[in-house]
Design an enzyme around this catalytic site. Structure first.
Site, PDB file in Angstrom:
ATOM      1  N   SER A  23     -11.445 102.176-107.178  1.00  0.00           N
ATOM      2  CA  SER A  23     -11.382 100.794-107.664  1.00  0.00           C
ATOM      3  C   SER A  23     -12.009 100.708-109.044  1.00  0.00           C
ATOM      4  O   SER A  23     -13.201 101.010-109.214  1.00  0.00           O
ATOM      5  CB  SER A  23     -12.143  99.871-106.713  1.00  0.00           C
ATOM      6  OG  SER A  23     -12.415  98.651-107.373  1.00  0.00           O
ATOM      7  N   HIS A  61      -6.872 101.322-107.718  1.00  0.00           N
ATOM      8  CA  HIS A  61      -7.030 100.023-107.052  1.00  0.00           C
ATOM      9  C   HIS A  61      -7.577  99.010-108.058  1.00  0.00           C
ATOM     10  O   HIS A  61      -8.578  99.267-108.736  1.00  0.00           O
ATOM     11  CB  HIS A  61      -8.004 100.207-105.886  1.00  0.00           C
ATOM     12  CG  HIS A  61      -8.192  99.007-105.020  1.00  0.00           C
ATOM     13  ND1 HIS A  61      -7.337  98.688-103.989  1.00  0.00           N
ATOM     14  CD2 HIS A  61      -9.160  98.065-105.007  1.00  0.00           C
ATOM     15  CE1 HIS A  61      -7.762  97.596-103.384  1.00  0.00           C
ATOM     16  NE2 HIS A  61      -8.875  97.188-103.983  1.00  0.00           N
ATOM     17  N   ASP A  91      -8.909  95.144-108.527  1.00  0.00           N
ATOM     18  CA  ASP A  91      -9.442  93.993-107.798  1.00  0.00           C
ATOM     19  C   ASP A  91      -9.360  92.730-108.647  1.00  0.00           C
ATOM     20  O   ASP A  91     -10.101  92.573-109.623  1.00  0.00           O
ATOM     21  CB  ASP A  91     -10.907  94.263-107.423  1.00  0.00           C
ATOM     22  CG  ASP A  91     -11.007  95.266-106.286  1.00  0.00           C
ATOM     23  OD1 ASP A  91     -10.371  95.039-105.249  1.00  0.00           O
ATOM     24  OD2 ASP A  91     -11.713  96.282-106.457  1.00  0.00           O
ATOM     25  N   MET A 122      -9.912  88.790-108.923  1.00  0.00           N
ATOM     26  CA  MET A 122     -10.707  87.712-108.300  1.00  0.00           C
ATOM     27  C   MET A 122     -10.661  86.476-109.183  1.00  0.00           C
ATOM     28  O   MET A 122     -10.708  86.591-110.415  1.00  0.00           O
ATOM     29  CB  MET A 122     -12.160  88.157-108.129  1.00  0.00           C
ATOM     30  CG  MET A 122     -12.317  89.473-107.383  1.00  0.00           C
ATOM     31  SD  MET A 122     -14.057  89.843-107.082  1.00  0.00           S
ATOM     32  CE  MET A 122     -13.941  91.534-106.489  1.00  0.00           C
ATOM     33  N   HIS A 144      -5.021  94.280-105.602  1.00  0.00           N
ATOM     34  CA  HIS A 144      -5.624  93.527-104.500  1.00  0.00           C
ATOM     35  C   HIS A 144      -5.963  92.128-105.012  1.00  0.00           C
ATOM     36  O   HIS A 144      -6.897  91.952-105.792  1.00  0.00           O
ATOM     37  CB  HIS A 144      -6.879  94.298-104.043  1.00  0.00           C
ATOM     38  CG  HIS A 144      -7.657  93.636-102.961  1.00  0.00           C
ATOM     39  ND1 HIS A 144      -8.928  94.055-102.624  1.00  0.00           N
ATOM     40  CD2 HIS A 144      -7.373  92.596-102.123  1.00  0.00           C
ATOM     41  CE1 HIS A 144      -9.381  93.304-101.629  1.00  0.00           C
ATOM     42  NE2 HIS A 144      -8.466  92.404-101.319  1.00  0.00           N
ATOM     43  N   MET A 152      -7.510  88.789-104.680  1.00  0.00           N
ATOM     44  CA  MET A 152      -8.491  87.947-103.981  1.00  0.00           C
ATOM     45  C   MET A 152      -8.478  86.595-104.681  1.00  0.00           C
ATOM     46  O   MET A 152      -9.425  86.204-105.377  1.00  0.00           O
ATOM     47  CB  MET A 152      -9.874  88.611-104.039  1.00  0.00           C
ATOM     48  CG  MET A 152      -9.982  89.804-103.099  1.00  0.00           C
ATOM     49  SD  MET A 152     -11.341  90.909-103.520  1.00  0.00           S
ATOM     50  CE  MET A 152     -10.518  91.909-104.757  1.00  0.00           C
ATOM     51  N   MET A 157     -10.873  94.591 -94.984  1.00  0.00           N
ATOM     52  CA  MET A 157     -12.108  94.495 -95.765  1.00  0.00           C
ATOM     53  C   MET A 157     -13.261  94.975 -94.892  1.00  0.00           C
ATOM     54  O   MET A 157     -13.440  94.491 -93.769  1.00  0.00           O
ATOM     55  CB  MET A 157     -12.372  93.049 -96.204  1.00  0.00           C
ATOM     56  CG  MET A 157     -11.445  92.494 -97.275  1.00  0.00           C
ATOM     57  SD  MET A 157     -11.325  93.467 -98.800  1.00  0.00           S
ATOM     58  CE  MET A 157     -13.047  93.689 -99.281  1.00  0.00           C
ATOM     59  N   ASP A 172     -11.630  98.905 -97.493  1.00  0.00           N
ATOM     60  CA  ASP A 172     -12.129  98.529 -98.812  1.00  0.00           C
ATOM     61  C   ASP A 172     -13.507  97.895 -98.696  1.00  0.00           C
ATOM     62  O   ASP A 172     -13.649  96.813 -98.106  1.00  0.00           O
ATOM     63  CB  ASP A 172     -11.124  97.541 -99.427  1.00  0.00           C
ATOM     64  CG  ASP A 172     -11.447  97.172-100.864  1.00  0.00           C
ATOM     65  OD1 ASP A 172     -12.433  97.677-101.402  1.00  0.00           O
ATOM     66  OD2 ASP A 172     -10.686  96.358-101.429  1.00  0.00           O
TER      67      ASP A 172
END
Ligand code: DX5
Ligand code: ZN
Length: 223
Positions: free
Chosen positions: A9, A34, A36, A38, A67, A69, A138, A176
């Site tokens: 990540s 990966h 992330d 957010m 991913h 979020m 998660m 993760d």
């Protein structure tokens, strides 16, 4: 058992040299990168958007595992696919119309992932699994890197593996949060197949190459 795949990540990477960090992970034998995303609403933190995915796309040939979020992921799926995502994972908790959302991801021609927070009931997978390429469990509360693995996750991984074996054996199980050499073997034994790791790859001491080697050895039970 099929080979374990590693998805470093970039959240834990040095953003002043993101391209080099990604190249190091690729050279070290990572299987995915990966990313992330957010939004400061679904999770308390704000990270990166399509611009960074596009930059990561230029830095590697590895598949980009994005991913999301974020609330209202449907608004952004097209933008992340256009930026170069190979897989897009959405959270079940934000999706009242999950079937439609998963179809929207599928229509972009990318791999379809569904993420579940640590206490989200696994029952959603009974309906969703046939539509998925990836189930992301998660193993910390989403929002930040560097948190401790939640031990009760092991039972959830095992239960998810049973569901996946029955309903869609082509779907990968990804974990993760808090994945490091000390937790990797247990999650793989429970049934995880793709390990996301931020701090354990890019953080602290050790080169990315050495960190990836240690993580893979631990995951395969050689450490
Ligand atoms: C957390 C993110 C993770 C994070 C993992 O909300 O989804 O992907 O980068 O970080 P570590 O491996 O440090 O727990
Ligand atoms: Zn993640």
């Amino acid at each position: 058992m099929s080979a374990i795949r590693l998805a470093p990540s970039i959240l834990a990477a040095d953003f002043t040299r993101l391209g080099e960090a990604i190249a190091e992970a690729e050279a070290a034998g990572a299987d995915f990168i990966h990313v992330d995303v957010m939004d400061g609403h679904f999770v308390p933190n704000i990270t990166m958007g399509p611009v960074v995915v596009a930059a990561a796309r230029r830095a590697t040939k590895l598949p980009l595992d994005v991913h999301l979020m974020i609330e209202q992921p449907g608004r952004y799926i097209e933008a992340f696919a256009a930026a170069g995502a190979d897989g897009i994972t959405v959270h079940a908790e934000v999706a009242p119309h999950l079937h439609r959302l998963l179809q929207q991801v599928r229509e972009q021609g990318v791999h379809v992932g569904l993420a579940l927070n640590p206490l989200t009931p696994l029952t959603v997978l009974e309906g969703a699994l046939p539509y998925l390429d990836l189930t992301l469990l998660m193993t910390v509360n989403p929002g930040f890197g560097g948190q401790s693995f939640i031990p009760a996750s092991l039972e959830r991984i095992a239960a998810t593996r049973t569901l996946r074996d029955r309903l869609n054996p082509d779907c990968a199980i990804e974990v993760d949060g808090g994945i490091a050499p000390d937790t990797a073997f247990a999650v793989c034994r429970a049934g995880a197949q793709v390990l996301v790791a931020g701090s354990a790859v890019f953080g602290g001491a050790g080169s990315v190459r050495e960190n990836v080697r240690k993580l893979r050895a631990a995951a395969e039970g050689d450490a």
